[in-house]
Design a protein around this motif. Structure first.
Motif, short mmCIF file in Angstrom:
data_model
loop_
_atom_site.label_atom_id
_atom_site.label_comp_id
_atom_site.label_asym_id
_atom_site.label_seq_id
_atom_site.Cartn_x
_atom_site.Cartn_y
_atom_site.Cartn_z
N ALA A 91 28.31 8.44 60.05
CA ALA A 91 28.79 7.14 60.54
C ALA A 91 29.97 6.65 59.70
CB ALA A 91 27.66 6.11 60.52
N ALA A 92 29.90 6.88 58.39
CA ALA A 92 30.95 6.43 57.48
C ALA A 92 32.22 7.26 57.58
CB ALA A 92 30.44 6.45 56.04
N THR A 93 32.09 8.52 58.02
CA THR A 93 33.23 9.44 58.04
C THR A 93 33.70 9.77 59.45
OG1 THR A 93 31.79 11.39 58.04
CG2 THR A 93 32.44 10.51 55.89
N ASN A 94 33.18 9.06 60.43
CA ASN A 94 33.53 9.35 61.83
C ASN A 94 33.19 10.78 62.23
OD1 ASN A 94 34.63 6.74 62.48
ND2 ASN A 94 36.45 7.29 61.29
N GLY A 95 32.01 11.21 61.80
CA GLY A 95 31.50 12.50 62.22
C GLY A 95 31.89 13.68 61.37
N ILE A 96 32.52 13.46 60.23
CA ILE A 96 32.97 14.55 59.36
C ILE A 96 31.91 14.86 58.30
CG2 ILE A 96 34.75 15.27 57.71
CD1 ILE A 96 36.63 13.31 59.23
N ASN A 97 31.64 16.15 58.12
CA ASN A 97 30.65 16.58 57.13
C ASN A 97 31.29 16.70 55.75
OD1 ASN A 97 28.68 17.77 55.57
ND2 ASN A 97 28.73 19.73 56.63
N THR A 98 31.14 15.67 54.96
CA THR A 98 31.67 15.69 53.59
C THR A 98 30.62 16.09 52.56
OG1 THR A 98 31.20 13.33 53.58
CG2 THR A 98 33.50 13.99 53.91
N HIS A 99 29.36 15.70 52.78
CA HIS A 99 28.36 15.82 51.72
C HIS A 99 26.99 16.33 52.17
CE1 HIS A 99 31.09 12.91 49.55
NE2 HIS A 99 30.85 13.81 48.61
N LYS A 100 26.94 17.07 53.26
CA LYS A 100 25.62 17.54 53.72
C LYS A 100 24.94 18.40 52.65
CE LYS A 100 23.33 19.45 57.76
NZ LYS A 100 23.50 19.94 59.16
N GLY A 101 25.69 19.30 52.04
CA GLY A 101 25.12 20.13 50.98
C GLY A 101 24.70 19.31 49.77
N ALA A 102 25.53 18.35 49.41
CA ALA A 102 25.22 17.50 48.25
C ALA A 102 23.99 16.63 48.53
CB ALA A 102 26.41 16.62 47.91
N ILE A 103 23.83 16.17 49.75
CA ILE A 103 22.65 15.38 50.10
C ILE A 103 21.39 16.20 49.85
CG2 ILE A 103 21.37 14.43 52.07
CD1 ILE A 103 24.12 13.44 53.14
N PHE A 104 21.41 17.46 50.22
CA PHE A 104 20.28 18.35 49.99
C PHE A 104 20.01 18.53 48.49
CE2 PHE A 104 18.79 22.67 49.07
CZ PHE A 104 17.61 22.72 49.81
N ILE A 105 21.04 18.91 47.74
CA ILE A 105 20.88 19.21 46.31
C ILE A 105 20.50 17.96 45.52
CG2 ILE A 105 22.07 20.00 44.22
CD1 ILE A 105 23.89 21.68 46.13
N PHE A 106 21.23 16.89 45.72
CA PHE A 106 21.01 15.67 44.94
C PHE A 106 19.69 15.01 45.31
CE2 PHE A 106 25.24 16.34 43.67
CZ PHE A 106 25.61 15.43 42.69
N GLY A 107 19.25 15.18 46.55
CA GLY A 107 17.95 14.62 46.93
C GLY A 107 16.82 15.26 46.14
N ILE A 108 16.85 16.59 46.06
CA ILE A 108 15.82 17.30 45.30
C ILE A 108 15.91 16.96 43.82
CG2 ILE A 108 15.08 19.60 44.54
CD1 ILE A 108 15.91 20.61 47.34
N LEU A 109 17.12 16.93 43.27
CA LEU A 109 17.28 16.63 41.85
C LEU A 109 16.89 15.19 41.53
CD1 LEU A 109 20.63 18.46 41.02
CD2 LEU A 109 18.30 19.22 40.52
N SER A 110 17.21 14.25 42.40
CA SER A 110 16.82 12.85 42.16
C SER A 110 15.31 12.72 42.17
CB SER A 110 17.43 11.94 43.23
OG SER A 110 18.84 11.94 43.14
N ALA A 111 14.65 13.42 43.10
CA ALA A 111 13.18 13.41 43.14
C ALA A 111 12.61 14.04 41.86
CB ALA A 111 12.69 14.15 44.37
N ALA A 112 13.25 15.11 41.40
CA ALA A 112 12.79 15.77 40.17
C ALA A 112 12.93 14.84 38.97
CB ALA A 112 13.59 17.06 39.94
N ILE A 113 14.00 14.08 38.94
CA ILE A 113 14.21 13.12 37.84
C ILE A 113 13.11 12.07 37.85
CG2 ILE A 113 15.76 11.28 37.00
CD1 ILE A 113 18.07 13.11 38.21
N GLY A 114 12.81 11.54 39.03
CA GLY A 114 11.72 10.57 39.14
C GLY A 114 10.39 11.16 38.73
N LEU A 115 10.14 12.40 39.12
CA LEU A 115 8.89 13.07 38.77
C LEU A 115 8.77 13.28 37.27
CD1 LEU A 115 6.31 14.56 39.63
CD2 LEU A 115 7.71 16.62 39.96
#
Length: 287
Positions: A91-115
């Protein structure tokens, strides 16, 4: 704990900003140009990064408030969060994939940090990546799916079928071994007195050497991966980000990659994640 989750989110966004600002970065969006991309620039990346903060907070919270010793179930919790984050990105990029890979990686790492925080463990690279691996314990079950039933395959899924590569899912399950290597490169350079951009650049180039980058292979096949590795090693031999000759070579390679449409976006995501963990450890290692 809200302050902690917020700090994790801010450091994640900051790392993604530092990644896009690193220049020159052959074939990738940076301060100099849009690399091998016609549909995005540094402002597109900024728009995307600014809408991901809440996602990183929620992932850190999911890891922190997890009950039990079966850490792989955390992935089931954060996956819907990642899907929602992707929608915000598009929605922010008008349909352009800028961070799909980063969303995956950073999501797991952020959860690991919380854990790690909730388990009162030491906030170091070994523990964080190990917990990320535990969270991703069942992730290769994705490849047991019947891909013929999917409308569109990701680069990673196509490459699994063609090359047998588990890609970023394999990285996650193994506890992100490439991030561990890049983290050591980043810190060794910082300890040797190099500034942060140089040190980050050296970590990025190390990743181009060791990573099976699905973005490159998806666009240009294994030949593109060979060109990536051979080219960036030329820059390393000339001193890369540490010398004028190395910087000139990187700019030359950038022009070549733009022409050939080579874009090592997977390496860029892992570089940003390396910086993210570096800052997390520096901030929380003694708390």
């Amino acid at each position: 704990m809200e302050k902690f989750f917020k700090e994790v989110s801010i450091l994640a966004q900051k790392a993604l900003l530092y990644e896009v600002l690193l220049s020159p970065k052959p074939g990738l969006v940076d301060r100099n140009n849009s690399g091998a991309h016609d549909d995005m620039d540094i402002f597109t990346f900024t728009d995307s990064i600014l809408v991901l903060g809440e996602y990183f907070e929620k992932c850190a919270s999911s890891g922190y408030f997890h009950n039990g010793k079966e850490f792989s179930t955390i992935l089931d919790v954060i996956r819907p969060l990642g899907i929602e984050a992707e929608k915000k990105m598009f929605a922010a990029t008008n349909g352009i994939n800028t961070h799909k890979g980063a969303i995956f990686i950073f999501g797991i790492l952020s959860a690991a940090i919380g854990l790690v925080k909730s388990q009162k463990e030491v906030m170091d690279i070994k523990t964080l990546t190990s917990r990320a691996g535990h969270i991703s314990g069942n992730i290769l079950e994705d490849f047991n799916l019947n891909f013929s039933q999917k409308d569109k395959l990701t680069y990673g899924e196509k490459q699994y079928l063609k090359y047998g590569s588990y890609g970023i899912r394999g990285e996650a399950k193994d506890g992100f071994p490439s991030i561990i290597i890049a983290y050591d490169v980043l810190n060794d350079n910082l300890k040797s007195g190099w500034d942060f951009q140089v040190s980050m650049g050296e970590a990025f180039l190390k990743l181009t050497e060791i990573v099976f980058d699905s973005n490159v292979v998806g666009r240009k096949g294994l030949e593109g991966l060979r060109i990536l590795k051979d080219s960036t090693m030329e820059a390393v031999r000339l001193g890369s980000y540490k010398t004028a000759a190395g910087m000139c070579k990187l700019e030359e390679i950038d022009k070549k990659f733009i022409k050939l449409r080579i874009s090592p976006g997977g390496c860029a995501d892992l570089c940003a994640a390396t910086v993210f963990l570096h800052w997390i450890i520096e901030r929380f290692k003694n708390l």
